[in-house]
Design a protein around this motif. Structure first.
Motif, short mmCIF file in Angstrom:
data_model
loop_
_atom_site.label_atom_id
_atom_site.label_comp_id
_atom_site.label_asym_id
_atom_site.label_seq_id
_atom_site.Cartn_x
_atom_site.Cartn_y
_atom_site.Cartn_z
N SER A 681 0.80 -1.23 0.00
CA SER A 681 0.00 0.00 0.00
C SER A 681 0.83 1.27 0.00
N GLY A 682 2.14 1.12 0.18
CA GLY A 682 2.99 2.31 0.20
C GLY A 682 2.96 3.07 1.51
N GLY A 683 2.44 2.42 2.56
CA GLY A 683 2.36 3.06 3.87
C GLY A 683 3.68 2.99 4.60
N PRO A 684 3.71 3.43 5.86
CA PRO A 684 4.94 3.41 6.66
C PRO A 684 5.49 1.99 6.78
N ILE A 685 6.79 1.84 6.46
CA ILE A 685 7.38 0.51 6.49
C ILE A 685 7.44 -0.06 7.91
N GLY A 686 7.51 0.85 8.89
CA GLY A 686 7.57 0.40 10.28
C GLY A 686 6.33 -0.36 10.69
N GLU A 687 5.18 -0.01 10.10
CA GLU A 687 3.93 -0.69 10.43
C GLU A 687 3.98 -2.14 9.96
N ALA A 688 4.57 -2.36 8.76
CA ALA A 688 4.70 -3.71 8.22
C ALA A 688 5.67 -4.53 9.07
N VAL A 689 6.77 -3.88 9.53
CA VAL A 689 7.75 -4.56 10.38
C VAL A 689 7.10 -4.99 11.69
N ASP A 690 6.37 -4.08 12.31
CA ASP A 690 5.69 -4.40 13.57
C ASP A 690 4.71 -5.56 13.40
N PHE A 691 4.05 -5.61 12.23
CA PHE A 691 3.06 -6.66 12.01
C PHE A 691 3.73 -8.03 11.88
N VAL A 692 4.95 -8.06 11.28
CA VAL A 692 5.69 -9.33 11.22
C VAL A 692 5.99 -9.82 12.63
N VAL A 693 6.41 -8.90 13.50
CA VAL A 693 6.69 -9.27 14.89
C VAL A 693 5.42 -9.82 15.55
N GLU A 694 4.32 -9.13 15.33
CA GLU A 694 3.05 -9.52 15.94
C GLU A 694 2.61 -10.91 15.49
N MET A 695 2.69 -11.17 14.19
CA MET A 695 2.17 -12.45 13.69
C MET A 695 3.09 -13.62 14.06
N THR A 696 4.41 -13.38 14.09
CA THR A 696 5.31 -14.47 14.47
C THR A 696 5.15 -14.82 15.95
N GLU A 697 4.82 -13.81 16.77
CA GLU A 697 4.57 -14.08 18.19
C GLU A 697 3.36 -15.01 18.36
N ARG A 698 2.46 -14.96 17.39
CA ARG A 698 1.25 -15.80 17.46
C ARG A 698 1.40 -17.11 16.67
N GLY A 699 2.61 -17.37 16.20
CA GLY A 699 2.87 -18.64 15.55
C GLY A 699 2.59 -18.68 14.08
N PHE A 700 2.37 -17.52 13.45
CA PHE A 700 2.10 -17.48 12.02
C PHE A 700 3.34 -17.00 11.27
N ILE A 701 3.55 -17.58 10.10
CA ILE A 701 4.71 -17.23 9.28
C ILE A 701 4.22 -16.37 8.12
N PRO A 702 4.86 -15.24 7.84
CA PRO A 702 4.39 -14.36 6.76
C PRO A 702 4.50 -15.02 5.39
N GLU A 703 3.59 -14.64 4.52
CA GLU A 703 3.64 -15.10 3.12
C GLU A 703 4.92 -14.56 2.51
#
Length: 776
Positions: A681-703
C-alpha cells in the motif's frame, strides 16, 4: 378390557429404534459370538402337514461311520445328536437310527432333532420330522411346539410362529392352552411385533382362551415397550374384571416402563400402590427402583434407598451391587464404584463378568486405561474369565488414544486365550489405524478379517469408504459398496452419503448422481444430508440450475431446506458475481423461516466485495453486528482486503483491530491479507515490520512473496539490521534447524540478501508449517 380397546384409549406404535430390555433384566444381553453360517430361510408354512410330498425321512444316505452301536440306548442317541457339528449330520444320524429294528423314536428324541434343525433355520427338515411324528402317532407335548415358536421368532418368521397354533390343533389335535398363547405373545413382544401381539390377543378372545396373570403381564410389557404407560395402567386395572390380582411382575413391569420414560416419580407412585395392595415383593422390586435412581443420575438417593431398605430386612444381592457400580461409573464416580467391589467381597459375593466389565468400561471412559488393565488382571487372578466385551472395551480405548500397537498386542492375547476377535475388535483396530494415518495397514487388516471368517459390518465398510474417498481412491470406495451389496451387508443412508460426499469432493458429480439414484433402487431413504451434499457438489460444478431442481425435489420429498442448502446456492452465485441472485437466495431463506447465519452473511459480504460494492458490504457487516452475531474472519477478511486494494490502509487496519477485539480471532488468511496490504500500500514501512513481529509471536509465518517486498524496502532504506532480526524471528517461529538457520545467517552476514531470502523460502516451503498460508 380387551388389548385392542387399550390401544383405542391411547393409540400407540413402537418406534423402530426402540430396543428396551424386558422388565427386571439388569444384566446386559450376554455377548454371543457371531455365527457366520447363513441360516436357511427357505421354509414352508406349517399349515398343513398332509400336503407334504415326502412320506418318510429318508432323504439322506446314512453315514457309513455312524457313532452308535446297534443296541444303542435313547440317552446315547440324544448325546450323539447333540454332539453333531451341523444339522445335516444330525439328521443323517437320526434317519439311520429311526430305521433300526426294535427302535421307535420317543418324544425326547424328536424334540432333540427338532431343536437341532430349528436352531439353524432348517425348517424344511423340521417339516419332515413333524410329518414323521404324526405318522408314527407320537404323543406330543405343549413344549414340543415351543421349540418351533421360539426358533421361528429367532429368524423373524413371526407369521409362521403364529401358524404353529393351527398346526397344534389341526394336525396334532392338541388345543393350545393359555400357557401356549402366553409363550407366543412373549416372543412377539420381545421381537417388537406389537401389531401381531394384537392379532394373537384377538385370537385368544375369539377362541375363548382364559387369561391369567402372565397374559396381562406380557401385554402390559408390550404396552410399556411402546411407551404407552397409561394404557398399561388401564390394563392392570382391568385385571380385576377377570378375577385376577396384579403380582410383583405386574407392578415392576410398569415401574420399569416409567423408568424407561425417565419418570422415576411415576415408578415410585406405582411402588406405593403396590404397598397399599399388600402385594408381596422381593429383591426384584428394590433392584428395579435402584436402577431407576441410577438411570436418572440420582446416585446418592439410590444409595440412601438401599440403606433404608436394608433397615427393613432387605439384603443386597449381586444385581444390586452391579446396578450401583454401573450407576456410579456413569456418573463419573469410578473410584466409588471400585469400593462397591470391596463391599461385594465382604458380603460374600464374587464379582462376576458384568461387575468387572462395568468397572473396566468406567475406567476406560475416564481415560484410566492402566487402571482398567489392573482390574483385568485382578479378574483373571480371581478365576473370572474375561469375554470379548472386556477386551473390546480396552482395545477400543487404546485405539482412541492412538496406542494401536498396544491394542494389537491385546488382541493377540485375546486370540491366544481362545477368545476369537469379533467384528467389534476388528472395527476398533481398523479405526485406530485410520486415525493414526495407517490406512494401508487398515485395509490389510480388513482383508485378514474376511479371511478369518469374520464378516465386516456396516461400520467397517463406512470407515474404509470414508478413508478411501478422502484419499481420492474412488474406484476402490465404490467397489466396497458393491461388495456390501453382494455380501448382503446392511447399507444405510450414512454409507451412501459418505460415498456421495467423497465423489463430490473429487468433482465426480456424474458418479455421485448415479449413487444418489441407486439409493432409491436399493430402498434406502435419502435424508437432508444426502440432498445437501449433492446440491453443494452441483453448485461447485457451476450447475446451479440442476441444484435448484434438486432442491425442489427435496421439498417434494418433505425435506425442508436448511442453511447448508441455501448457503451452497449462495456461494455459487457470489462466486460467479451474480449478487442480485445471491440477495434473492437470502430473502428466500428468510421468508421460508430459515434464519441466515454468519456463514450466509460472510458469503454475501465476500460476493459484494468481489463485485466492487465495498460500502454495501461494510453496511451489511454492521447490520450483522447489530443482530448480536459474533462476526468471524470470513466476514471481516473480504472487507479488509477490499479496503487495502482501494489504498484505504487506515480503515483496513481499524477494521482488523476491531476483529481482534470484537470478533473471532484472526485466521491465517487474515494475516496474509493484512501483511500483503501493508507491504503493497505504500504506507509506513515500520507498520509492516511491527506486524511481522506480531504475527510471528502468534505462531504465524508471513507469506514469502510479501515478505520479499518488505525485505527489498528495508534494504533500500539501509535497514539491513532490522531485516536480519525479522529473518531470525521467522526462523525461530518456523522451528528451522540450527544448520539451516546458520546457512541463512551466513548469507546475511556477507550481505548476500538475495541468496539468504531464496534459501529461507526453500526451507519454509519444504516445512509447510501447520499454522501458515501453505495450508490454505
Amino acid at each position: 378390557m380387551a388389548f385392542l380397546s387399550c390401544l383405542k384409549c391411547d393409540p400407540w406404535t413402537l418406534p423402530p429404534s426402540a430396543t428396551h430390555p424386558p422388565p427386571l433384566s439388569f444384566r446386559p444381553t450376554p455377548f454371543n459370538f457371531i455365527s457366520f453360517k447363513s441360516a436357511r430361510h427357505h421354509h414352508q408354512e406349517l399349515t398343513s402337514l398332509s400336503a407334504s410330498n415326502s412320506s418318510s425321512l429318508s432323504i439322506f444316505f446314512p453315514s457309513s461311520a455312524h457313532q452308535l452301536p446297534v443296541d444303542f440306548t435313547q440317552k446315547e442317541l440324544i448325546d450323539a445328536l447333540r454332539n453333531q457339528d451341523d444339522e445335516t449330520s444330525a439328521f443323517t444320524l437320526f434317519d439311520w437310527a429311526s430305521k433300526q429294528p426294535n427302535f421307535k423314536p420317543t418324544l425326547f428324541i424328536y424334540e432333540e432333532i427338532l431343536r437341532k434343525l430349528a436352531q439353524v433355520g432348517s425348517f424344511d427338515l423340521v417339516r419332515n420330522v413333524l410329518h414323521d411324528m404324526k405318522r408314527s402317532k407320537c404323543k406330543v407335548a405343549e413344549g414340543t411346539f415351543f421349540i418351533l415358536i421360539e426358533n421361528y421368532a429367532k429368524f423373524e418368521l413371526y407369521d409362521e410362529a403364529i401358524g404353529v397354533l393351527d398346526v397344534m390343533e389341526k394336525e396334532f389335535g392338541f388345543k393350545p392352552r393359555t400357557y401356549t398363547y402366553n409363550f407366543l405373545l412373549n416372543v412377539l413382544v420381545d421381537g417388537n411385533k406389537l401389531k401381531l401381539v394384537e392379532t394373537v390377543h384377538s385370537l385368544m378372545s375369539s377362541r375363548g382362551i382364559k387369561y391369567d396373570v402372565s397374559t396381562f403381564n406380557i401385554l402390559i410389557k408390550g404396552l410399556c415397550k411402546a411407551h404407552q404407560i397409561r394404557p398399561a395402567i388401564l390394563m392392570m386395572e382391568d385385571m380385576a374384571t377377570h378375577g385376577l390380582v396384579p403380582d410383583e411382575t405386574t407392578y415392576t413391569t410398569i415401574m420399569q416402563g416409567y423408568i424407561e420414560e425417565g419418570n422415576l416419580d411415576g415408578a415410585l407412585r406405582t411402588r406405593d400402590q403396590m404397598l397399599v395392595a399388600q402385594c408381596p415383593s422381593s429383591n426384584i422390586t428394590v433392584n428395579v427402583l435402584v436402577n431407576g435412581f441410577c438411570k436418572v443420575g440420582r446416585i446418592e438417593e439410590a444409595l440412601n434407598f438401599v440403606e433404608e431398605m436394608c433397615c427393613n430386612g432387605f439384603r443386597p444381592d449381586q444385581f444390586t451391587f452391579n446396578i450401583l457400580a454401573n450407576g456410579l461409573c456413569k456418573a463419573g464416580h469410578v473410584k466409588h464404584a471400585q469400593e462397591i467391589l470391596d463391599v461385594m467381597l465382604e458380603e460374600g459375593f464374587d464379582p462376576d463378568i458384568y461387575t468387572y466389565n462395568i468397572l473396566i468400561s468406567g475406567l476406560c471412559k475416564s481415560g484410566e486405561v492402566e487402571e482398567a488393565m489392573d482390574v483385568l488382571n485382578q479378574m483373571i487372578s480371581r478365576d473370572c474369565s474375561p469375554n470379548t466385551v472386556t477386551y473390546n472395551t480396552i482395545i477400543s480405548t487404546l485405539c482412541r488414544e492412538n496406542q494401536v500397537e498396544e491394542a494389537t498386542e491385546l488382541a493377540r492375547l485375546l486370540t491366544s486365550k481362545g477368545i476369537l476377535p469379533d467384528v467389534c475388535t476388528f472395527n476398533s483396530l481398523i479405526q485406530g489405524l485410520l486415525l493414526t494415518g495407517n490406512s494401508s495397514l487398515a485395509v490389510k487388516l480388513f482383508k485378514e478379517m474376511k479371511n478369518k471368517g469374520c464378516q465386516p459390518d456396516e461400520f467397517t465398510y463406512n470407515m474404509l469408504i470414508d478413508c478411501l474417498c478422502n484419499k481420492g481412491k474412488l474406484d476402490e470406495a465404490t467397489s466396497l459398496l458393491k461388495q456390501m451389496e453382494s455380501t448382503g451387508c446392511a447399507r444405510s443412508v450414512i454409507t451412501y452419503n459418505t460415498l456421495i460426499a467423497g465423489l463430490c469432493r473429487n468433482k465426480k458429480i456424474k458418479e455421485a448422481e448415479e449413487i444418489f439414484d441407486e439409493m432409491e433402487l436399493q430402498g434406502v431413504s435419502r435424508n437432508l444430508v444426502t440432498y445437501n451434499t449433492l446440491i453443494n457438489g452441483l453448485c461447485k460444478s457451476r450447475r446451479a440450475e440442476e441444484a435448484a431442481q434438486l432442491m425442489d425435489l427435496m421439498v417434494m420429498e418433505e425435506f425442508k431446506p436448511d442453511k447448508y442448502t441455501y448457503n451452497s446456492l449462495l456461494t455459487h452465485f457470489c462466486r460467479v458475481g451474480n449478487i442480485n441472485k445471491a440477495t434473492d437466495i437470502v430473502q428466500m431463506m428468510t421468508s421460508n423461516g430459515c434464519e441466515p447465519d454468519i456463514v450466509t452473511y460472510g458469503t454475501l459480504i465476500q460476493g459484494l466485495c468481489k463485485g466492487g460494492r465495498t460500502e454495501l458490504a461494510i453496511r451489511l457487516l454492521r447490520e450483522v453486528q447489530m443482530k448480536g452475531m459474533v462476526v468471524t474472519p470470513q466476514a471481516y477478511n473480504p472487507v479488509i482486503q477490499a479496503l487495502f486494494r482501494q489504498k484505504r490502509t487506515k480503515e483496513a487496519m481499524r477494521l482488523y483491530r476491531e476483529m481482534e477485539e470484537k470478533g473471532d480471532p484472526p485466521d491465517a488468511f487474515s494475516y496474509i491479507v493484512v501483511f500483503r496490504g501493508l507491504c503493497s500500500s505504500g504506507g509506513p514501512i515500520g507498520e509492516a515490520v511491527d506486524f511481522v513481529v506480531e504475527m510471528t509471536e502468534r505462531g504465524f509465518i508471513p507469506e514469502f512473496s510479501s515478505f520479499y517486498m518488505l525485505a527489498e524496502g528495508l534494504c533500500a532504506l539501509a535497514m539491513e539490521s532490522t531485516l536480519i532480526k525479522l529473518v531470525d524471528r521467522i526462523m525461530k517461529a518456523a522451528k528451522v534447524s540450527d544448520s539451516e538457520a546458520g546457512m541463512v545467517m551466513g548469507f546475511l552476514k556477507i550481505r548476500k540478501f538475495q541468496d539468504a531470502l531464496g534459501t529461507l523460502d526453500s526451507i519454509l516451503t519444504s516445512k509447510k508449517p501447520r499454522k501458515g498460508y501453505w495450508g490454505r
